[in-house]
Design a protein around this motif. Structure first.
Motif, PDB file in Angstrom:
ATOM      1  N   UNK A  45      73.101  97.732  83.951  1.00 42.18           N
ATOM      2  CA  UNK A  45      72.167  98.039  85.037  1.00 42.18           C
ATOM      3  C   UNK A  45      71.343  99.278  84.730  1.00 42.18           C
ATOM      4  N   UNK A  46      71.925 100.258  84.071  1.00 40.16           N
ATOM      5  CA  UNK A  46      71.162 101.453  83.702  1.00 40.16           C
ATOM      6  C   UNK A  46      70.015 101.112  82.757  1.00 40.16           C
ATOM      7  N   UNK A  47      70.126  99.999  82.044  1.00 41.90           N
ATOM      8  CA  UNK A  47      69.018  99.545  81.216  1.00 41.90           C
ATOM      9  C   UNK A  47      67.852  99.061  82.074  1.00 41.90           C
ATOM     10  N   UNK A  48      68.153  98.676  83.307  1.00 42.46           N
ATOM     11  CA  UNK A  48      67.116  98.249  84.249  1.00 42.46           C
ATOM     12  C   UNK A  48      66.569  99.449  85.006  1.00 42.46           C
ATOM     13  N   UNK A  49      67.455 100.272  85.528  1.00 48.76           N
ATOM     14  CA  UNK A  49      67.047 101.491  86.241  1.00 48.76           C
ATOM     15  C   UNK A  49      67.881 102.666  85.754  1.00 48.76           C
ATOM     16  N   UNK A  50      67.342 103.479  84.861  1.00 48.40           N
ATOM     17  CA  UNK A  50      68.100 104.612  84.308  1.00 48.40           C
ATOM     18  C   UNK A  50      68.553 105.617  85.357  1.00 48.40           C
ATOM     19  N   UNK A  51      67.941 105.609  86.545  1.00 49.21           N
ATOM     20  CA  UNK A  51      68.390 106.504  87.608  1.00 49.21           C
ATOM     21  C   UNK A  51      69.701 106.040  88.226  1.00 49.21           C
ATOM     22  N   UNK A  52      70.098 104.808  87.960  1.00 44.84           N
ATOM     23  CA  UNK A  52      71.337 104.295  88.538  1.00 44.84           C
ATOM     24  C   UNK A  52      71.261 104.141  90.034  1.00 44.84           C
ATOM     25  N   UNK A  53      70.139 103.653  90.525  1.00 39.25           N
ATOM     26  CA  UNK A  53      69.943 103.459  91.958  1.00 39.25           C
ATOM     27  C   UNK A  53      69.476 102.028  92.222  1.00 39.25           C
ATOM     28  N   UNK A  54      69.704 101.568  93.431  1.00 44.62           N
ATOM     29  CA  UNK A  54      69.172 100.282  93.869  1.00 44.62           C
ATOM     30  C   UNK A  54      68.249 100.523  95.053  1.00 44.62           C
ATOM     31  N   UNK A  55      67.260  99.627  95.229  1.00 45.62           N
ATOM     32  CA  UNK A  55      67.057  98.377  94.513  1.00 45.62           C
ATOM     33  C   UNK A  55      66.250  98.550  93.240  1.00 45.62           C
ATOM     34  N   UNK A  56      66.174  97.445  92.492  1.00 46.83           N
ATOM     35  CA  UNK A  56      65.205  97.285  91.421  1.00 46.83           C
ATOM     36  C   UNK A  56      64.662  95.865  91.538  1.00 46.83           C
ATOM     37  N   UNK A  57      63.517  95.640  90.943  1.00 53.45           N
ATOM     38  CA  UNK A  57      62.885  94.317  91.016  1.00 53.45           C
ATOM     39  C   UNK A  57      62.240  93.977  89.690  1.00 53.45           C
ATOM     40  N   UNK A  58      62.465  92.751  89.232  1.00 48.83           N
ATOM     41  CA  UNK A  58      61.702  92.197  88.124  1.00 48.83           C
ATOM     42  C   UNK A  58      60.861  91.047  88.651  1.00 48.83           C
ATOM     43  N   UNK A  59      59.607  91.058  88.271  1.00 47.67           N
ATOM     44  CA  UNK A  59      58.722  89.949  88.603  1.00 47.67           C
ATOM     45  C   UNK A  59      57.880  89.681  87.359  1.00 47.67           C
ATOM     46  N   UNK A  60      58.331  88.737  86.534  1.00 47.55           N
ATOM     47  CA  UNK A  60      57.689  88.539  85.246  1.00 47.55           C
ATOM     48  C   UNK A  60      57.922  89.760  84.375  1.00 47.55           C
ATOM     49  N   UNK A  61      56.844  90.345  83.871  1.00 51.95           N
ATOM     50  CA  UNK A  61      56.956  91.539  83.023  1.00 51.95           C
ATOM     51  C   UNK A  61      57.035  92.823  83.835  1.00 51.95           C
ATOM     52  N   UNK A  62      56.830  92.720  85.147  1.00 53.42           N
ATOM     53  CA  UNK A  62      56.795  93.924  85.992  1.00 53.42           C
ATOM     54  C   UNK A  62      58.193  94.324  86.416  1.00 53.42           C
TER      55      UNK A  62
END
Length: 218
Positions: A54-71
């Motif tokens: 998950x830290x690879x998605x959000x290095x801050x270690x917080x939620x939420x995060x969102x992927x929409x295609x490349x965004x």
């Protein structure tokens, strides 16, 4: 397909409410906050904000995060604005001016409402609301909210919603204000704001996400 990371008992409930309103398809990955777990790195731990994947998605270690295609977005209100603009129909802006107005409400929610409202939430959640120290913290937080609530109260005098219809702006401000909602005098002194907040929370989409939140472990 759009993917939302985060449990309902987090700021992820904001974009999840937007998605429920606009009935857009999405994938939900329930990432839980590491601080809520006794052994977030232990064997059998659920996917949480301290895990490397998950830290690879959000290095801050917080939620939420969102992927929409490349965004990839990692701020809840930015996620709400993106979903509303791209998938929300009337929930999103219909013009550049409306987009600017919606962004202003998002910033108002994040800067003028949430910091003080969350002080009320944390004090109440930690069982301090009835102690002299806790009561002092809550009174001070309510005083910090006096001007923002006066702004809302005046704005809602002759309208049902923040803009000319229910939009993501209402969701963002309502969700930030919800943190202070347990302190009864806060809304008792602002009847227009109380009416607006009750109407937002009576919407079927909010009731759906709130019931899903209630079904999650505390």
């Amino acid at each position: 397909m759009l993917t939302i990371y985060g449990v309902y008992r987090s700021r992820a409930i904001r974009p999840l409410w937007v998605l429920e309103e606009c009935e857009a398809p999405f994938t939900h990955v329930p990432v839980i906050q590491a601080y809520r777990l006794t052994g977030p790195a232990g064997p059998g731990a659920p996917l949480n904000t301290a895990m490397p994947e998950y830290l690879a998605i959000n290095p801050l270690g917080q939620v939420p995060a969102m992927r929409d295609g490349a965004l990839l977005l990692t701020e809840s209100l930015a996620i709400c604005l993106h979903i509303a603009r791209k998938y929300g129909g009337p929930l999103g802006p219909a013009s550049d001016d409306e987009a600017s107005e919606m962004e202003q409400w998002a910033l108002f929610a994040a800067t003028a409402v949430e910091p003080a409202a969350i002080e009320i939430l944390y004090t109440t959640r930690d069982g301090q609301a009835e102690t002299p120290t806790g009561q002092g913290i809550i009174r001070l937080a309510a005083e910090k909210l006096r001007r923002p609530l006066a702004r809302l109260e005046k704005h809602l005098t002759s309208r049902d919603w923040l803009m000319n219809r229910f939009t993501a702006a209402d969701i963002m401000v309502a969700e930030c204000l919800r943190y202070g909602q347990t302190y009864q005098p806060l809304l008792a002194d602002h009847p227009n704001t109380a009416r607006w907040l009750a109407a937002a929370q009576a919407r079927p989409a909010f009731q759906t996400v709130w019931n899903r939140r209630a079904a999650e472990p505390e």
